[in-house]
Every structure is written in C-alpha cells, then in structure tokens.
Design an enzyme around this catalytic site. Sequence first.
Site: not given
Length: 292
Positions: A156-158
């Site tokens: 998951l993206d930051a």
Amino acid sequence: RTACRPVAPGHLCYSHTLQNAFVSVQQRRRFRPSAAVRQLRTISLCMGSADVPLVRLDKLLADRGLGSRKDVDKLIRNGLVEIDGIILGKADGKRKVPWDCAPTVSGQVLAPPPLLAAYHKPVGVHSTIGDSRGRPSLIHVLPELWRKQMHPVGRLDADTSGLLLFSRDGILTHRMLHPKYEVEREYEATVKNTVDAHALGEKLSSGVATIEDGETYIVFGKLLHAEGNTVRLQVAEGKYRMVRRILANCGHPVLTLHRLRYGSVWLGDLEEGEVVPIEGPGLDWAKSLLAS
C-alpha cells in the site's frame, strides 16, 4: 463480512530464555524411559502428514525467533525444548520434525505463524521491511516469532491506509497478486469534484486508460457506492498507484484512499496499527485459493 478477530500471539525473548537455560535444568529432567519407548517416541517426532513438510528442529526454532542455531542448540542441549511432552537432548537439533509442530521452550509454546495475517496500515508507513532513510516501515509490525517466515502481500502506498496482508506461503502470495486469479480489492476514497455516480460507474465498467511501463493499459473497476466526494470501488488487480490513477483519469483526483477488503478478508474493526491472524471464512478463502 469476515472481520479480523484479534488473537494475542505469544512473544518469546530468546535472550531471556538463554539467560535461564542453565537454571533448574536438573529439575526439568524426567525419568528416562526404556530404549524401546524412546525409539517409539523418536519415530513419533518425525511423523508428519503428507501435506506437512519436515524441517530440522534447530532451523524451525531459529526461524521462530529464538536466535541463531548456536543459541537454539544451547536450549536443546540443556533440556529446555519439548515436543508433545518429550524433552529433547543434544542430538536432537538435526532431527526432522513437522513444520507445523508447536515446540515448548522453557514452558512457553511456540505455535507456527498463521497462513495469513491482517494489518491495519496507518498513513505514513512504507510497505517495506526496513527503510534506509529511517522512515516508518513494516520491520517491527509482526510479532517477533513470525518475522522470519511471513512477508507482505504487495504494497500500500505510504499515503494509503487500510488492510495489508502478510503471508507465510509464496504460492498463495503469487495467486493473490496475479491478475489471472482476479482477486478483488475494495477501496474507499475521498476525491476532488462532486461525483456523478452514473457517469463514474459507466467509465469504470467500460475500462479506464492509464499508462503502464510506457504503454496504454486498460483498467476495469466497479463502483459500489458514491455520495458527494466519497466513493467506494472494487478492482481486481493492484498495480502501482492504480486506483489513484484511474480515478484521476476519470476527473476525480484522490485526496484520501483506504483499503477495506482483499479477497474475502475484511478490515472490519481492526484498530490502526494492529496485526492479527486471519481466521474463519477469510482463512477458508485463502486455503481454497491455494488449492485452486
């Protein structure tokens, strides 16, 4: 919906275990059975089902967070390791035991890690095991006993929060990630510009063009709900920042993004930053995917 139910995994500090390795050893030694009984017990330790691989005991204990194999050998030699009530000795470190057995070390049971675990990732955490720039990462998310045997399923993206899965099985991870298996992911997003549910639903179901590796790539999605600037949608693959890209290409750049579901596993009421084993229907789904 299958919400994750917290189960407190046991923690075992191997340094504490080693500190006590030489304490009360004689108290832990039991009456030695006859040679015939010892032989039967030895055979029972090495018996695994056809579906359960055998692994060396010292490797199994090291993989479950008890330190190096040298550390583990000290525990075994000093009679602090048991399997099914049988105290093991100095020659047992190389013994093959079923991978899913649960040895007892200094009175504490070391259960195998789960097939899948769910983590509620907060915004700002990077989906890497460690970060050279010192940013928050996944390095300390899992209990120590699981860390050597589990890995994140994708990323998951930051700046995205929500459900991130960990797996102990590489084949299962591959099937959850590969587009061929069409594993659904469900997201909730807040976006710019008021959403016309009918128009956005039509665009997603017809396919949204985006660029992947320099080439045009069509991504299909399903709009599940839209109200004001909030949308809930479903996709069946997870390329880099894909949900953000397709919504932006539909005229709705993403402000916040949160993953609610992966396959049959729901985030449910899992607290932010918490990690739990997957049980019930979610585990059944994972096993069926692995068997497919």
